[in-house]
Design a protein around this motif. Structure first.
Motif, short mmCIF file in Angstrom:
data_model
loop_
_atom_site.label_atom_id
_atom_site.label_comp_id
_atom_site.label_asym_id
_atom_site.label_seq_id
_atom_site.Cartn_x
_atom_site.Cartn_y
_atom_site.Cartn_z
N ASP A 183 65.16 5.63 -144.46
CA ASP A 183 63.91 5.13 -144.24
C ASP A 183 62.67 6.10 -144.60
O ASP A 183 61.70 5.87 -144.78
CB ASP A 183 63.75 4.84 -142.48
N LYS A 204 52.97 10.07 -138.45
CA LYS A 204 52.76 8.94 -138.91
C LYS A 204 51.39 8.54 -139.21
O LYS A 204 51.30 8.07 -140.41
CB LYS A 204 53.17 7.73 -137.75
N SER A 228 56.13 7.21 -143.04
CA SER A 228 56.73 6.03 -142.68
C SER A 228 57.77 6.28 -141.74
O SER A 228 58.89 6.56 -142.30
CB SER A 228 57.12 5.15 -143.75
N SER A 278 62.96 3.32 -138.43
CA SER A 278 63.01 2.20 -137.39
C SER A 278 63.46 2.57 -136.17
O SER A 278 62.98 1.89 -134.89
CB SER A 278 63.44 0.93 -137.99
#
Length: 256
Positions: free
Chosen positions: A84, A239, A244, A247
């Motif tokens: 991610d 952030k 990013s 999750s």
């Protein structure tokens, strides 16, 4: 006896943990004798973490228990988090370079108290370089001048007054730890976190300085809550600076 042991421990620079007089292991004496762990003439006492006075003979036995447990974490969660983050500009995060490292140490520590202290230290690191605004500095400077001239109605010697003025002058730029942290939180839009930060920090202060000791259960809870808020603060800053987040972040720290 406890005090003597502690004084002696400090004197020889050895360090003695006198404990809190709570049993860490206990076994039913009747069952132990039935199983042959102790003889009919022997006694079985709990294994106490602390100071315990016993009869001076060879008939006292203490249960020693050994357990082995394995705790594992799913490596796929870490791998997915790395995936991610693959294209996130992590190098552009302007937070203090050691904050993330300290937070990782807090999460890796096995002791609740060290978890608490390290987690808060990670956030305090972010506020270390905060200074007074130009307007605040100007106001403090005016106050220092007025105090030196004779401002106030308190009876005080000239030397004492100048010491107070000098003290105000030394405070022209650097903010206190809490002030620095609060400014960082507000600058990143985390006004709602200030009240919780103050609540948890007050618990830490009382426990750490001995004015309001926490039970083991409450200490463990404080460790969890401290890691949660401090981790959420660091991740929120990341952030807002363009990272990013994985999750899985929401699973452990709630919405960020």
């Amino acid at each position: 006896m406890r005090a003597l042991l502690e004084i002696a421990g400090v004197s020889v620079r050895l360090g003695i943990d006198v404990g809190d007089d709570k049993p860490t292991g206990w076994m039913n004496e009747k069952w132990a004798r039935t199983e042959g762990f102790i003889q009919p003439h022997e006694r079985l006492l709990p294994n106490v973490h602390g100071l315990m006075v016993i009869e001076d003979d060879a008939f006292t036995k203490f249960p020693i228990m050994a357990f082995q447990g394995v705790v594992t974490a799913d490596p796929n969660a870490l791998i997915q988090a790395l995936i991610d983050l693959d294209r996130s500009p992590v190098s552009t995060v302007a937070m203090a370079p050691s904050a993330l490292r300290i937070m990782n140490l807090a999460l890796a520590s096995p002791e609740p108290l060290s978890q608490i202290v390290l987690a808060f230290s990670a956030i305090e690191e972010l506020g270390q370089n905060e200074t007074s605004t130009p307007a605040q500095s100007a106001l403090l400077h005016e106050l220092a001048v007025e105090v030196g001239k004779g401002f106030g109605h308190v009876t005080i010697t000239g030397a004492e007054r100048q010491e107070v003025a000098a003290s105000i002058g030394r405070s022209l730029h650097k903010l206190g730890l809490r002030q620095g942290v609060v400014r960082v939180l507000r600058s990143y839009g985390m006004n709602s976190e200030v009240k919780e930060w103050d609540r948890l920090y007050a618990l830490l202060s009382g426990h750490f300085h001995g004015t309001a000791r926490l039970s083991e259960q409450d200490e463990a809870r404080l460790a969890f809550d401290s890691q949660t808020i401090c981790g959420r603060i660091i991740l929120t800053i990341a952030k807002k600076e363009g990272v990013s987040l994985p999750s899985i972040t929401a699973t452990h720290f709630g919405p960020v």
